[in-house]
Structure formats: C-alpha cells, structure tokens
Motif scaffolding. Structure first.
Motif, PDB file in Angstrom:
ATOM      1  N   ARG A  65       0.836  -1.204   0.000  1.00  0.00           N
ATOM      2  CA  ARG A  65       0.000   0.000   0.000  1.00  0.00           C
ATOM      3  C   ARG A  65       0.865   1.246   0.000  1.00  0.00           C
ATOM      4  NH1 ARG A  65      -2.716  -1.164   4.150  1.00  0.00           N
ATOM      5  NH2 ARG A  65      -4.306  -2.354   3.052  1.00  0.00           N
ATOM      6  N   GLY A  66       0.542   2.180  -0.885  1.00  0.00           N
ATOM      7  CA  GLY A  66       1.308   3.415  -1.016  1.00  0.00           C
ATOM      8  C   GLY A  66       2.419   3.337  -2.049  1.00  0.00           C
ATOM      9  N   ARG A  67       2.756   2.130  -2.482  1.00  0.00           N
ATOM     10  CA  ARG A  67       3.813   1.963  -3.491  1.00  0.00           C
ATOM     11  C   ARG A  67       3.268   1.394  -4.802  1.00  0.00           C
ATOM     12  NH1 ARG A  67       7.662  -1.707  -2.617  1.00  0.00           N
ATOM     13  NH2 ARG A  67       6.376  -3.024  -1.261  1.00  0.00           N
ATOM     14  N   PHE A  68       2.261   0.559  -4.705  1.00  0.00           N
ATOM     15  CA  PHE A  68       1.673  -0.078  -5.885  1.00  0.00           C
ATOM     16  C   PHE A  68       0.322   0.554  -6.183  1.00  0.00           C
ATOM     17  CE2 PHE A  68       3.810  -4.553  -5.517  1.00  0.00           C
ATOM     18  CZ  PHE A  68       5.046  -3.932  -5.384  1.00  0.00           C
ATOM     19  N   THR A  69      -0.017   0.598  -7.472  1.00  0.00           N
ATOM     20  CA  THR A  69      -1.310   1.110  -7.903  1.00  0.00           C
ATOM     21  C   THR A  69      -1.918   0.161  -8.928  1.00  0.00           C
ATOM     22  OG1 THR A  69      -0.591   3.402  -7.573  1.00  0.00           O
ATOM     23  CG2 THR A  69      -2.562   3.050  -8.898  1.00  0.00           C
ATOM     24  N   LEU A  70      -3.146  -0.267  -8.659  1.00  0.00           N
ATOM     25  CA  LEU A  70      -3.864  -1.161  -9.562  1.00  0.00           C
ATOM     26  C   LEU A  70      -4.895  -0.346 -10.334  1.00  0.00           C
ATOM     27  CD1 LEU A  70      -4.484  -4.008 -10.572  1.00  0.00           C
ATOM     28  CD2 LEU A  70      -5.929  -4.342  -8.569  1.00  0.00           C
ATOM     29  N   SER A  71      -4.924  -0.528 -11.641  1.00  0.00           N
ATOM     30  CA  SER A  71      -5.890   0.182 -12.460  1.00  0.00           C
ATOM     31  C   SER A  71      -6.433  -0.760 -13.525  1.00  0.00           C
ATOM     32  CB  SER A  71      -5.252   1.419 -13.109  1.00  0.00           C
ATOM     33  OG  SER A  71      -4.182   1.035 -13.951  1.00  0.00           O
ATOM     34  N   GLN A  72      -7.476  -0.311 -14.208  1.00  0.00           N
ATOM     35  CA  GLN A  72      -8.072  -1.160 -15.234  1.00  0.00           C
ATOM     36  C   GLN A  72      -8.459  -0.345 -16.454  1.00  0.00           C
ATOM     37  OE1 GLN A  72     -11.500  -3.048 -13.432  1.00  0.00           O
ATOM     38  NE2 GLN A  72     -12.361  -1.109 -12.730  1.00  0.00           N
TER      39      GLN A  72
END
Length: 124
Positions: A65-72
C-alpha cells in the motif's frame, strides 16, 4: 475460454519501478473481481491488490500500500499493476487472477481463473 495473460515482469534495482499487465479474454469484463497475488520461493501466496470491474477503487495488501497502484482499462479488458519504490522483498512470481459473476471483490474471493505468472526480481 477464460484466459489471463500477464506480462511486464523483469529485473530491477531497488527503488525502481515496473508495470505489470494482465490481458483478459473469454468473458465479458463486468461483475468481475480481479486480483494480483505473488509468491516467493518457500513463502505462502500473498495478496497484492484487488479491483472490482464495476468500481473505480482498488484494495491493497499492507506490504504494498502506497507503493503499488492497480488500475483497469475496460476498452482493453486489461488490468495494470504499477509498482514503484520496489524493494528486494517484492521479489516473487506475480499472478493475475479473476472471479466472474460477483458483486463484491477482495482477497477472500475464490478466484477461479489464474494466469501463468510473471517473475519480478528486485536487486538490492
């Protein structure tokens, strides 16, 4: 049939970034829970992030959390995992997973479909 194909893994120095992609096919990208998991040798599988196809927010494991970002991207039926500030402990095989025809999403879902994985190695 349902297919999940990951790509984007590789080797990077600590502090670097990678973006993983998971291209989905064989189903309508709706009412779907998508997840990223990882497993390092000798360790249990760990939930990294999840996202519900019909919502705009993602949930993350504590370690990312705070380092990775999930998107679609609905147009491409693809989910992306942007990984920044990578650490050696992020080294693992990363898997994309999906559970279809659901109304909720999270690490506790069954995830019936899995990709083949993509290796991420972070050097210190």
């Amino acid at each position: 049939q349902v297919q999940l194909v990951e790509s984007g893994g590789g080797s990077v120095q600590a502090g670097g970034s990678l973006r993983l992609s998971c291209v989905t096919s064989g189903f309508i990208y709706s009412r779907t829970c998508m997840g990223w998991f990882r497993q390092a040798p000798g360790k249990e599988r760990e939930g990294v992030a999840t996202i519900y196809s019909d919502a705009g927010y993602a949930t993350y494991g504590d370690s990312v959390r705070g380092r990775f970002t999930l998107s679609q991207d609905h147009a491409r039926n693809t989910v992306y995992l942007q990984m920044n500030s990578l650490k050696p402990e992020d080294t693992a095989m990363y898997y994309c997973a999906a559970e279809l025809h659901v109304n909720t999403c999270g690490f506790g879902r069954q995830f019936d479909y899995w990709g083949q994985g993509t290796q991420v190695t972070v050097a210190s």
